[in-house]
Design an enzyme around this catalytic site. Structure first.
Site, PDB file in Angstrom:
ATOM      1  N   ASP A 172       0.767  -1.246   0.000  1.00 28.73           N
ATOM      2  CA  ASP A 172       0.000   0.000   0.000  1.00 28.73           C
ATOM      3  C   ASP A 172       0.804   1.306   0.000  1.00 28.73           C
ATOM      4  OD1 ASP A 172      -1.754  -2.092   0.298  1.00 28.73           O
ATOM      5  OD2 ASP A 172      -3.077  -1.056   1.686  1.00 28.73           O
ATOM      6  N   GLU A 227      -3.334  -7.577  13.075  1.00 28.57           N
ATOM      7  CA  GLU A 227      -2.924  -7.322  11.696  1.00 28.57           C
ATOM      8  C   GLU A 227      -1.442  -6.929  11.617  1.00 28.57           C
ATOM      9  OE1 GLU A 227      -4.763  -3.863   9.973  1.00 28.57           O
ATOM     10  OE2 GLU A 227      -4.586  -4.622   7.929  1.00 28.57           O
TER      11      GLU A 227
END
Ligand code: 6A9
Length: 770
Positions: free
Chosen positions: A507, A740
């Site tokens: 990202d 995460e």
């Protein structure tokens, strides 16, 4: 006119499936060909529920309500906002059974299921839900458990109501299940003593499965009372009536709900019996159920130890339990989705609907991203393949069957109404020029290494692998031969500190400041080197021409060519190349004061460029991308570059932390920087488990090879592995979850939770399975 026709044809191709024979025929997942995997906990987005691997499956599920004064707290789909202190599967073997703990405020639930094969429709199953009071938070005087069964566009259900308002059982029929009965056993104590309870039931038509929570909320009325012997009578909310609003959509579902209101502790069992199962001797409830669950749990523990050997390695019981939970959540996080993506082709004006299809896949996060992600899946299956290679082959086949005529596979799979309700509309559309790392080749390589991909399997997937491989080579190449470039970077250079590269999976990891066709992306080149090698291996095994793949693999792994394209001498590391400047910052725009009486516009944060960009290696971006030649084991063990990267890894000013490798060097100007006002740093410092797994594995690899860095690699291997395992375990004990990502200064879990996708690879690190 030809131009128009060509555009139309290209746009149509985007939503045309690949012409090779489907890997999964129309009945491949049905009860005839795959009875063991027909029923399963394939709805990872709900706290507890089951469905079958079929397009319009019957679904079953559980909701619960605290019945606190004026605050019912309906729990159903996994939501971070519910604030559960911990939940997840403790045991789950992916096929036969599972045991889950759901710790809520004031009460906890244990949910268990076990399947029993028999008949022609996927067999029977039973559930057991045990609810106990918890001392944390406000104590609910009693609890309501709501068991539901819902159809999805086909089939019919018939409630059998005994006494007043107690649905003792239901019968039903659907296309793929034939006739069946579901029995709701009366509540008991944990030792089997009957308990007093109040009952409600609902038989309603609903808009569809994505509306189940809303239907329940809309149907609730506070007009019921619960009066156990010797205790004061209290009012509670019960399901009452529900009607679709006039003019609303056609109902797609029939929904039956059995609500039991009862004091804690209590135990409830639900028994599904398939009509074609005739050899059944006893009902799978009570002691028979206890026996079945115990046998499966014991078998699971034996198999877990045989597979991963953690007791033999001296791990404590708590650590073993943690690892079992990590694996179980990966398996319990497997879902079966059916539907169509929304796809934007560069040749079409509007997004188009992709052909309808199934996807059997694990999900990264049951609460936040309960759907399939392409590159996540390649990591997931590295763990699953060790446990159950047949499951991994199934998953691989499903993903490959989603390929279009161009060889493209959509990156994020948002299939069906239930999945869609979780995604804001601006994120729904997938772009057909967008790639994602082809990590499923890592899965395939793993299956090959295990001897779990035979000639038939390889021959069947080969045409799709070829097209997939060609797709990257045709659409993601760089400006020079043997270089690669991710397409689809953010284009607006004013809005972002550094335009994102979502397709890479990393990202906001900093890349060239000004996206351009001159870019060369190091990570993609390294992925392509590995993928070429796997293609060569597969081709060789099935006696297809392998030379082209082998040659490509060798060229892409050629350490001299790699140096030429990606070694930035001035930076002392490998890097991307492109139109770049590091002299950028976000600043609040200055707006002219509005005319009197006009509202004050709110100034945005915009990027300013202090020094113009130039074609060069991308500086200020030392981190995961720089490590790729090591991560994917492309460097020769004698390469001095290996020494450089090991030093960067071990430097606390750069990548080393006591909790794992951080994604971006502490010395980078982008370290922990927001990308926009609303985009906090994501791959700009935090520790991610997938890349750390690759790092641990590569260090293990270099620790085995003769060479000047062997000792150093071994030492780093031991330290990094211990740091990662220690931290993820500690965070799990403290917070109740696997996360995460992990904070690089405190080790704290952050981002979304539970995240038992690639973070569960910690099990392979413990087992030293690479
Ligand atoms: C946006 C929000 C209710 C981001 O794990 C999945 C992916 C990874 O593939 C990727 O590498 N995650 C990583 O950078 C999560 C992406 C989630 C996008 C969803 C919509 C809806 O929230």
């Amino acid at each position: 006119a030809y131009g128009l026709y060509a555009r139309w044809w290209l746009a149509a191709r985007t939503v045309t499936l690949h012409p090779a024979p489907r890997l999964l025929g129309p009945n491949a997942s049905g009860p005839g060909l795959s009875p063991d995997l027909f029923w399963g906990s394939y709805r990872p987005q709900v706290y507890f529920g089951m469905k079958t691997r079929s397009p319009r499956s019957l679904v079953t599920g559980l909701m619960w309500m605290h019945q606190l004064e004026g605050d019912i707290r309906l729990r159903h789909t996994c939501e971070q906002s519910d604030g559960l202190p911990r939940y997840g599967w403790l045991l789950h073997d992916g096929v036969h059974f599972g045991v889950q703990e759901l710790r809520d405020v004031g009460l906890s639930l244990q949910t268990e299921f076990v399947k029993r094969p028999g008949g022609r429709h996927g067999g029977d199953w039973s559930w057991r839900v045990t609810a106990r009071p918890e001392r944390s938070g406000p104590q609910a005087p009693f609890v309501s458990l709501l068991f539901y069964v819902a159809t999805d566009g086909q089939g019919a259900l018939q409630p059998q109501v005994k006494e007043k308002s107690r649905m003792a059982s239901l019968t039903g029929v659907t296309e793929e299940l034939g006739h069946f009965t579901i029995t709701f056993q009366p509540p008991t104590s944990e030792t089997g003593t009957p308990l007093y309870a109040s009952y409600n039931y609902l038989d309603a038509k609903a808009e569809g499965l994505h509306r189940l929570s809303d239907v329940v909320k809309a149907s609730l009325a506070p007009r019921f009372s619960f009066a156990p012997p010797g205790a004061p009578k209290r009012r509670y909310f019960g399901v009452d009536t529900y009607r679709i609003a006039p003019g609303g959509v056609q109902p797609r579902s029939q929904l039956l709900i059995h609500q039991v209101t009862v004091s804690l502790p209590c135990r409830l069992e639900v028994v599904f019996e398939s009509g074609s199962f005739s050899e059944r001797t006893e009902r799978l409830a009570g002691e028979a159920l206890t026996g079945a669950l115990d046998r499966h749990a014991a078998a699971f523990e034996r198999r877990f130890e045989e597979t991963f050997g953690l007791a033999a390695k001296g791990y404590s019981l708590q650590e073993q339990r943690f690892a079992r939970a990590a694996l179980s959540n990966m398996l319990g996080g497997m879902g079966y989705f059916f539907g169509r993506s929304l796809v934007q082709s560069p040749h079409a004006e509007q997004p188009q609907l992709y052909p309808e299809g199934p996807l059997f896949t694990a999900v990264p996060s049951r609460s936040f991203f309960p759907r399939g992600f392409l590159w996540d899946e390649g990591f997931h299956q590295l763990l699953v393949a060790r446990w159950d290679p047949a499951l991994s082959r199934e998953v691989l086949a499903h993903w490959l069957d989603l390929m279009n005529a161009e060889g493209w596979i959509p990156r994020e799979q948002i299939l069906g109404d239930e999945a869609r309700t979780k995604v804001p509309s601006e994120f729904l559309v997938q772009h057909s020029s967008a790639g994602n790392p082809p990590t499923l080749f890592l899965t395939l390589r793993q299956l090959l290494a295990q001897g779990q991909a035979d000639g038939n399997f390889l021959r069947s997937i080969f045409p799709r692998l070829q097209s997939w491989y060609d797709w990257y080579n045709q659409t993601q190449t760089g400006p020079l031969p043997y270089t690669f470039r991710w397409r689809g970077r953010d284009q607006d250079t004013r809005l972002f500190l550094n335009p994102k590269t979502l397709t890479s999976g990393l990202d906001d990891y900093p890349r060239a400041s000004h996206p351009s066709p001159d870019e060369r992306h190091l990570d993609l080149r390294c992925w392509m080197a590995v993928v070429s090698a796997v293609m060569a291996d597969v081709a060789a095994r099935i006696e297809a021409p392998a030379e082209e793949y082998r040659r490509m693999a060798e060229t892409l792994a050629d350490n001299q060519l790699l140096d030429q394209h990606h070694w930035a001498e001035a930076l002392g590391t490998f890097a991307d190349y492109g139109n770049h400047t590091s002299a950028v910052a976000l600043e609040r725009e200055r707006l002219r004061p509005p005319p009197p009486g006009q509202p004050l516009p709110s100034p945005r944060l915009l990027r300013i460029v202090r020094k113009p960009p130039a074609l060069q290696f991308v500086g200020g971006a030392l981190g995961y991308v720089s490590l790729f030649p090591l991560l994917l084991e492309l460097l020769h063990p004698n390469s001095p570059r290996l020494g450089n990267l090991l030093a960067d890894m071990r430097s606390e000013k750069k990548l080393w932390t006591p909790f794992g490798l951080r994604s971006l060097s502490r010395s980078s100007p982008f370290y922990l920087k927001h990308n926009t006002e609303h985009d906090p740093p994501y791959w700009r410092g935090p520790i991610w488990l997938n890349i750390n797994y690759l790092a641990v594995r590569a260090l293990h690899h270099y620790g085995q090879l003769e060479g000047p860095y062997r000792e150093q690699a071994s030492a780093l291997y031991r330290q990094l592995r211990a740091n990662l395992i220690g931290n993820v375990f500690r965070q799990y004990q403290e917070s109740g979850y696997i996360w995460e990502q992990y904070n690089d200064s405190t080790g704290r879990g952050q981002g979304c939770y539970p995240f038992t996708g690639w973070s569960a690879l910690v099990v392979l690190m413990m087992a030293e399975e690479y």
